[in-house]
Design a protein around this motif. Structure first.
Motif, PDB file in Angstrom:
ATOM      1  N   ALA A  82     -10.884   8.441  16.206  1.00 30.72           N
ATOM      2  CA  ALA A  82      -9.704   7.679  16.637  1.00 30.72           C
ATOM      3  C   ALA A  82      -9.739   6.251  16.134  1.00 30.72           C
ATOM      4  O   ALA A  82     -10.793   5.635  16.054  1.00 30.72           O
ATOM      5  CB  ALA A  82      -9.663   7.656  18.152  1.00 30.72           C
ATOM      6  N   LYS A  83      -8.530   5.800  15.799  1.00 30.32           N
ATOM      7  CA  LYS A  83      -8.435   4.390  15.378  1.00 30.32           C
ATOM      8  C   LYS A  83      -7.903   3.546  16.518  1.00 30.32           C
ATOM      9  O   LYS A  83      -8.146   2.358  16.586  1.00 30.32           O
ATOM     10  CB  LYS A  83      -7.488   4.265  14.181  1.00 30.32           C
ATOM     11  N   ILE A  84      -7.148   4.183  17.374  1.00 25.97           N
ATOM     12  CA  ILE A  84      -6.491   3.410  18.444  1.00 25.97           C
ATOM     13  C   ILE A  84      -6.649   4.051  19.824  1.00 25.97           C
ATOM     14  O   ILE A  84      -6.764   3.343  20.833  1.00 25.97           O
ATOM     15  CB  ILE A  84      -4.993   3.193  18.070  1.00 25.97           C
ATOM     16  N   ILE A  85      -6.712   5.395  19.823  1.00 23.39           N
ATOM     17  CA  ILE A  85      -6.766   6.114  21.110  1.00 23.39           C
ATOM     18  C   ILE A  85      -8.033   5.720  21.880  1.00 23.39           C
ATOM     19  O   ILE A  85      -9.125   5.727  21.327  1.00 23.39           O
ATOM     20  CB  ILE A  85      -6.703   7.648  20.872  1.00 23.39           C
ATOM     21  N   GLY A  86      -7.815   5.388  23.132  1.00 24.88           N
ATOM     22  CA  GLY A  86      -8.954   5.028  23.977  1.00 24.88           C
ATOM     23  C   GLY A  86      -9.512   3.646  23.663  1.00 24.88           C
ATOM     24  O   GLY A  86     -10.484   3.209  24.263  1.00 24.88           O
ATOM     25  N   ILE A  87      -8.887   2.997  22.697  1.00 28.51           N
ATOM     26  CA  ILE A  87      -9.441   1.696  22.293  1.00 28.51           C
ATOM     27  C   ILE A  87      -8.484   0.550  22.671  1.00 28.51           C
ATOM     28  O   ILE A  87      -8.832  -0.322  23.443  1.00 28.51           O
ATOM     29  CB  ILE A  87      -9.693   1.650  20.766  1.00 28.51           C
ATOM     30  N   GLY A  88      -7.266   0.659  22.177  1.00 26.03           N
ATOM     31  CA  GLY A  88      -6.276  -0.391  22.447  1.00 26.03           C
ATOM     32  C   GLY A  88      -6.466  -1.553  21.508  1.00 26.03           C
ATOM     33  O   GLY A  88      -7.586  -1.936  21.217  1.00 26.03           O
ATOM     34  N   ARG A  89      -5.344  -1.999  20.954  1.00 27.94           N
ATOM     35  CA  ARG A  89      -5.437  -3.140  20.039  1.00 27.94           C
ATOM     36  C   ARG A  89      -4.065  -3.782  19.818  1.00 27.94           C
ATOM     37  O   ARG A  89      -3.069  -3.291  20.346  1.00 27.94           O
ATOM     38  CB  ARG A  89      -5.991  -2.687  18.695  1.00 27.94           C
ATOM     39  N   GLU A  90      -4.052  -4.832  19.053  1.00 28.44           N
ATOM     40  CA  GLU A  90      -2.772  -5.467  18.756  1.00 28.44           C
ATOM     41  C   GLU A  90      -2.104  -4.692  17.642  1.00 28.44           C
ATOM     42  O   GLU A  90      -2.778  -4.247  16.710  1.00 28.44           O
ATOM     43  CB  GLU A  90      -2.994  -6.904  18.315  1.00 28.44           C
ATOM     44  N   ALA A  91      -0.782  -4.483  17.798  1.00 26.49           N
ATOM     45  CA  ALA A  91      -0.043  -3.737  16.758  1.00 26.49           C
ATOM     46  C   ALA A  91       1.342  -4.357  16.618  1.00 26.49           C
ATOM     47  O   ALA A  91       1.609  -5.426  17.208  1.00 26.49           O
ATOM     48  CB  ALA A  91       0.049  -2.284  17.153  1.00 26.49           C
ATOM     49  N   LYS A  92       2.209  -3.683  15.849  1.00 25.78           N
ATOM     50  CA  LYS A  92       3.565  -4.200  15.682  1.00 25.78           C
ATOM     51  C   LYS A  92       4.571  -3.143  16.099  1.00 25.78           C
ATOM     52  O   LYS A  92       4.356  -1.942  15.875  1.00 25.78           O
ATOM     53  CB  LYS A  92       3.815  -4.543  14.204  1.00 25.78           C
ATOM     54  N   GLY A  93       5.672  -3.591  16.723  1.00 30.36           N
ATOM     55  CA  GLY A  93       6.735  -2.653  17.075  1.00 30.36           C
ATOM     56  C   GLY A  93       8.001  -3.043  16.343  1.00 30.36           C
ATOM     57  O   GLY A  93       8.103  -4.171  15.866  1.00 30.36           O
ATOM     58  N   GLN A  94       8.968  -2.069  16.277  1.00 32.23           N
ATOM     59  CA  GLN A  94      10.247  -2.432  15.633  1.00 32.23           C
ATOM     60  C   GLN A  94      11.387  -2.042  16.567  1.00 32.23           C
ATOM     61  O   GLN A  94      11.460  -0.910  17.048  1.00 32.23           O
ATOM     62  CB  GLN A  94      10.392  -1.714  14.288  1.00 32.23           C
ATOM     63  N   LYS A  95      12.235  -3.025  16.811  1.00 25.72           N
ATOM     64  CA  LYS A  95      13.359  -2.780  17.732  1.00 25.72           C
ATOM     65  C   LYS A  95      14.484  -2.071  16.988  1.00 25.72           C
ATOM     66  O   LYS A  95      14.435  -1.986  15.750  1.00 25.72           O
ATOM     67  CB  LYS A  95      13.879  -4.122  18.281  1.00 25.72           C
TER      68      LYS A  95
END
Ligand code: ADP
Length: 426
Positions: A82-95
């Motif tokens: 996993a790169k993100i699962i169970g870890i949590g990190r900063e990412a980007k979203g798009q509206k």
């Protein structure tokens, strides 16, 4: 039934929590299809829940994450890495309007009835990032200001250093000018002292000269008049007495003139010192002959020469003048029938000469001034003199490179000792 009711109540509670949560909560299945989205998430991405549910979650992501998401899920399913699962990190979203914004994303995996699902909790970081940016900007601004101030400070420091340097230079210049002024003042002072000394010398000279010349001159005049009066031969003895007086007055005047002439010569900077050969015994007996005419009645000059026939090199005229002066004082300041002694002793490179009398002696308080021009001790009363003899003696002794000292006791006598070195260019 009761259990079902309880389960329904629990589900409602959970739904209410999710629906009122301030962070966005989205669940997707293992293909990435959105199953639920809470109002906070829908609002954040500017979609209605219906527009999102049933669609792929990658619609809420900007490129390149959007295109990569499927691959990412497949990789995870295949490798379990996993790169993100169970870890949590900063990412980007798009509206929905295309705006890309920062989020904190925490993804957890869960299984419900054997079905794999993922829940994402999304926290909007826009304000935080803005605040961070603001701080960064402020920091940058501050750094620029600090740099600017530092530069200005450096300029001021440079200016101060320059001023300091200039001040130092000015101080040095001022000190030099002050030193020059002080030196000039000292020179002026010295010139003034010399001028005053000269003036006082002149005054003393005039008063001394008028006194010392007038007395013998008036003696000469009266005696001459008397000689004129005593015409008869019976007056011959009286005439002779006055002729003797005239002679003595002339000798006296002569002595004074000699002193003045010596003084004048001594001030001559071209004064030449000779290196004459003298045979001591011969020199001393000549001296005895010359001085004997000056001695008072009953005075005897005894010469004790331990150096015998010693041949010595020095300026004979200077040495004679020194001894004549000392011997004539020894006679002048003593009574008749007294003994005057002259000792001569050879000390290798020096000749020691000592003149001893049994005269009146010199008062203690006068002793330190004795070699000063025109100075006469207080006890001389009406014994004639100019106060120049010892000054001249001292000058001659100095010129010959020797030294002079004396010892005196009031009423008992005085001893003057000179030490004269041999000429070096003999
Ligand atoms: P002058 O004898 O013409 O006064 P000098 O310079 O020879 O001048 O001496 C200075 C003074 O020193 C004298 O006036 C006298 O007071 C004192 N003095 C010098 N020699 C003797 C001496 N042998 N005995 C006593 N006093 C002396």
């Amino acid at each position: 039934m009761k259990e079902m009711k309880a389960a329904t109540a629990e589900a409602k509670k959970l739904e209410a929590i999710i629906n009122t949560a301030t962070d966005g909560i989205i669940t997707i299945d293992e293909r990435g299809i959105v199953e639920t989205i809470n109002p906070a998430a829908a609002q954040l991405f500017l979609y209605s829940p219906e527009e999102v549910i049933g669609n792929k979650i990658d619609m809420l992501m900007p490129e390149p994450f959007r295109s990569e998401h499927d691959t990412y899920l497949n990789n995870y399913h295949r490798t379990g890495h996993a790169k993100i699962i169970g870890i949590g990190r900063e990412a980007k979203g798009q509206k929905s309007d295309g705006t890309i914004f920062p989020i904190r994303l925490a993804v957890s995996e869960l299984r419900i009835d054997g079905k794999r699902m993922y829940t994402g909790v999304i926290h909007d970081l826009t304000d935080l990032k803005k605040a961070e940016q603001k701080i960064l900007n402020l920091n940058k601004e501050l750094e620029l200001k600090v740099a600017d101030r530092t530069e200005k400070l450096a300029t001021v420091v440079d200016q101060l250093l320059g001023t300091n340097q200039q001040l130092k230079k000015e101080i040095i210049e001022k000190e030099a000018a002050e030193k020059q002024l002080r030196e000039q003042e000292e020179e002026l002072q010295a010139a003034l002292v010399k001028e005053r000394e000269l003036h006082s010398l002149k005054t003393r000279f005039v008063s001394m000269a008028s006194h010392e010349f007038r007395t013998p001159l008036s003696t000469i005049l009266t005696s001459a008049e008397l000689v004129e009066m005593y015409k008869d031969s019976i007056h011959q003895p009286k005439r002779m007495r006055h002729i003797d007086r005239i002679k003595s007055a002339v000798t006296n005047l002569n002595n004074i003139l000699d002193d003045f002439l010596s003084l004048g010569r001594l001030d001559d900077s071209d004064l030449k010192i000779n290196c004459d050969k003298i045979t001591l015994s011969h020199f001393l007996s000549q001296l005895k002959e010359e001085i004997s005419v000056l001695l008072k009645k009953g005075q005897v000059l005894e010469i004790k020469n331990t150096a015998g026939e010693l041949v010595y090199f020095t300026d004979a005229k200077f040495l004679k003048n020194i001894l004549l002066n000392l011997l004539s004082n020894a006679s002048k300041y003593a009574h008749e029938n007294t003994l005057i002694q002259l000792y001569a002793e050879d000390k290798g490179n020096f000749l020691i000469l000592q003149v001893k009398d049994q005269g009146m002696g010199i008062p203690k308080e006068d002793q330190k001034h004795l070699f000063t021009r025109f100075y006469r001790a207080h006890n001389v009363e009406n014994i004639k003199g100019t106060g120049l003899g010892l000054y001249i003696v001292k000058r001659y002794v100095d010129l010959l490179g020797g030294s002079i000292a004396f010892e005196s006791h009031l009423g008992k006598g005085s001893t003057f000792t000179v030490s004269i070195p041999k000429c070096t260019n003999a």
